[in-house]
Enzyme design. Structure first.
Site, PDB file in Angstrom:
ATOM      1  N   SER A   1       2.070   2.645 -36.327  1.00  0.00           N
ATOM      2  CA  SER A   1       1.747   1.030 -36.486  1.00  0.00           C
ATOM      3  C   SER A   1       2.210   0.628 -37.725  1.00  0.00           C
ATOM      4  O   SER A   1       1.604   0.953 -38.714  1.00  0.00           O
ATOM      5  CB  SER A   1       0.309   1.009 -36.416  1.00  0.00           C
ATOM      6  OG  SER A   1      -0.150  -0.172 -36.528  1.00  0.00           O
TER       7      SER A   1
ATOM      8  N   HIS B   1       5.364   0.282 -33.837  1.00  0.00           N
ATOM      9  CA  HIS B   1       4.533  -0.582 -33.174  1.00  0.00           C
ATOM     10  C   HIS B   1       4.032  -1.650 -34.115  1.00  0.00           C
ATOM     11  O   HIS B   1       3.564  -1.484 -35.294  1.00  0.00           O
ATOM     12  CB  HIS B   1       3.002   0.200 -33.068  1.00  0.00           C
ATOM     13  CG  HIS B   1       2.060  -0.389 -32.173  1.00  0.00           C
ATOM     14  ND1 HIS B   1       2.204  -0.174 -30.679  1.00  0.00           N
ATOM     15  CD2 HIS B   1       0.838  -0.975 -32.437  1.00  0.00           C
ATOM     16  CE1 HIS B   1       1.092  -0.750 -30.017  1.00  0.00           C
ATOM     17  NE2 HIS B   1       0.385  -1.396 -31.300  1.00  0.00           N
TER      18      HIS B   1
ATOM     19  N   ASP C   1       1.369  -4.935 -34.336  1.00  0.00           N
ATOM     20  CA  ASP C   1       0.446  -5.674 -33.941  1.00  0.00           C
ATOM     21  C   ASP C   1       0.403  -7.250 -34.485  1.00  0.00           C
ATOM     22  O   ASP C   1       0.830  -7.319 -35.524  1.00  0.00           O
ATOM     23  CB  ASP C   1      -1.046  -5.218 -34.699  1.00  0.00           C
ATOM     24  CG  ASP C   1      -1.182  -3.786 -33.994  1.00  0.00           C
ATOM     25  OD1 ASP C   1      -1.022  -3.524 -32.940  1.00  0.00           O
ATOM     26  OD2 ASP C   1      -1.776  -2.801 -34.663  1.00  0.00           O
TER      27      ASP C   1
ATOM     28  N   MET D   1      -1.718 -10.524 -34.370  1.00  0.00           N
ATOM     29  CA  MET D   1      -3.229 -10.818 -34.470  1.00  0.00           C
ATOM     30  C   MET D   1      -3.417 -12.350 -34.621  1.00  0.00           C
ATOM     31  O   MET D   1      -2.734 -12.602 -35.919  1.00  0.00           O
ATOM     32  CB  MET D   1      -3.998  -9.808 -35.332  1.00  0.00           C
ATOM     33  CG  MET D   1      -3.740  -8.455 -34.911  1.00  0.00           C
ATOM     34  SD  MET D   1      -5.039  -7.237 -35.843  1.00  0.00           S
ATOM     35  CE  MET D   1      -3.917  -6.514 -37.024  1.00  0.00           C
TER      36      MET D   1
ATOM     37  N   HIS E   1       2.537  -5.502 -29.623  1.00  0.00           N
ATOM     38  CA  HIS E   1       1.273  -5.653 -29.210  1.00  0.00           C
ATOM     39  C   HIS E   1       0.655  -7.031 -29.396  1.00  0.00           C
ATOM     40  O   HIS E   1       0.048  -7.189 -30.669  1.00  0.00           O
ATOM     41  CB  HIS E   1       0.454  -4.452 -29.543  1.00  0.00           C
ATOM     42  CG  HIS E   1      -0.863  -4.232 -29.129  1.00  0.00           C
ATOM     43  ND1 HIS E   1      -1.949  -3.680 -29.932  1.00  0.00           N
ATOM     44  CD2 HIS E   1      -1.639  -4.940 -28.379  1.00  0.00           C
ATOM     45  CE1 HIS E   1      -3.251  -3.799 -29.222  1.00  0.00           C
ATOM     46  NE2 HIS E   1      -3.175  -4.753 -28.354  1.00  0.00           N
TER      47      HIS E   1
ATOM     48  N   MET F   1      -2.233  -9.336 -29.875  1.00  0.00           N
ATOM     49  CA  MET F   1      -3.716  -9.288 -29.752  1.00  0.00           C
ATOM     50  C   MET F   1      -4.177 -10.801 -29.944  1.00  0.00           C
ATOM     51  O   MET F   1      -4.758 -11.076 -31.058  1.00  0.00           O
ATOM     52  CB  MET F   1      -4.432  -8.453 -30.838  1.00  0.00           C
ATOM     53  CG  MET F   1      -4.314  -6.707 -30.383  1.00  0.00           C
ATOM     54  SD  MET F   1      -5.334  -5.744 -31.392  1.00  0.00           S
ATOM     55  CE  MET F   1      -4.040  -5.469 -32.684  1.00  0.00           C
TER      56      MET F   1
ATOM     57  N   MET G   1      -6.610   1.143 -25.295  1.00  0.00           N
ATOM     58  CA  MET G   1      -7.149   1.029 -26.715  1.00  0.00           C
ATOM     59  C   MET G   1      -8.368   2.037 -26.734  1.00  0.00           C
ATOM     60  O   MET G   1      -9.195   2.200 -26.093  1.00  0.00           O
ATOM     61  CB  MET G   1      -7.757  -0.323 -27.041  1.00  0.00           C
ATOM     62  CG  MET G   1      -6.712  -1.527 -27.136  1.00  0.00           C
ATOM     63  SD  MET G   1      -5.491  -1.178 -28.358  1.00  0.00           S
ATOM     64  CE  MET G   1      -6.320  -1.144 -29.933  1.00  0.00           C
TER      65      MET G   1
ATOM     66  N   ASP H   1      -3.734   3.679 -28.377  1.00  0.00           N
ATOM     67  CA  ASP H   1      -3.870   3.171 -29.462  1.00  0.00           C
ATOM     68  C   ASP H   1      -5.373   3.276 -29.923  1.00  0.00           C
ATOM     69  O   ASP H   1      -6.252   2.643 -29.469  1.00  0.00           O
ATOM     70  CB  ASP H   1      -3.097   1.948 -29.570  1.00  0.00           C
ATOM     71  CG  ASP H   1      -3.250   0.998 -30.888  1.00  0.00           C
ATOM     72  OD1 ASP H   1      -3.754   1.826 -31.984  1.00  0.00           O
ATOM     73  OD2 ASP H   1      -2.849   0.090 -30.945  1.00  0.00           O
TER      74      ASP H   1
END
Length: 221
Positions: free
Chosen positions: A15, A40, A42, A44, A73, A75, A144, A180
């Protein structure tokens, strides 16, 4: 990428949120030397989760720095608004939360129509039964093992049974099962034994990339 991608293979997906951004180029080089399969990322928005991080421009910058496939990913609320920009920035996989939109199936089709692998994400409190209708429309399922977007959490042991249940639901479909949240050399093993084959690791892996990458691989050999 789709032709070469092997859903049966065990994959590590470090990540980038846990990386030292001041040393990012050097750390990516270490990840490449350690032969990690994915990176990975994220995204957000400060609404769906408390934190804010990364966006299309950051993904584009990462894409210019490495050939490691980007496992993005989302979010975020209303991911349908941002799929095009994330795809154009260079995402190789885009996963969206089951809880983030009423247009889940439409989002998955939108991702796949761009030739990108599409995935669905379940937060800890979302039952696995809610994705049964999506199994023929996803390339990845991400579970998750902590609450998304929150720091200082411990691995939720209930995730192991959830992995086992989802692996049974997948059957013989070509779907990666990713986990994750607080993945280290101890928590990776029960997840692997339950049926996960893709593992996101952040703080643990970036503490010592080469040593801890090897420790993760050793734990699932």
């Amino acid at each position: 990428m789709r032709k070469e991608y092997d859903v049966r293979k065990i994959k590590l997906s470090p990540s980038v949120f846990a990386a030292d951004l001041g040393e990012l180029k050097n750390q990516i080089k270490e990840l490449e030397e350690s032969n990690v399969e994915l990176l990975h990322v994220d995204v957000m928005d400060g609404h769906f989760v408390e934190r804010m991080a990364f966006g299309a421009d950051h993904i584009r910058a990462l894409k210019s720095m490495t050939d490691i496939p980007l496992d993005v990913h989302l979010m975020i609320e209303c991911p349908e608004v941002h799929i095009d920009s994330i795809a154009e920035a260079g995402a190789d996989i885009i996963t969206i939360h089951q809880e983030s939109t009423a247009r889940v199936l439409s989002c998955l089709h939108k991702i796949r129509n761009r030739g990108i692998r599409a995935g669905i994400v379940l937060s800890p409190g979302t039952p696995e039964e809610t994705i049964k209708y999506l199994l023929d429309d996803v390339d990845m399922i991400l579970l998750m093992s902590v609450n998304p977007g929150e720091g200082g959490q411990h691995f939720l042991n209930s995730t192991v049974e959830k992995i086992r249940n989802v692996r049974a639901m997948i059957g013989d479909r070509d779907i990666d099962l990713e986990v994750d949240g607080s993945i280290d050399h101890e928590t990776i093993k029960p997840c692997y034994e339950a049926g996960a084959n893709v593992f996101v690791s952040g703080g643990y892996l970036f503490k010592n990339i080469k040593e801890n990458t090897e420790a993760l691989r050793k734990a699932v050999r």
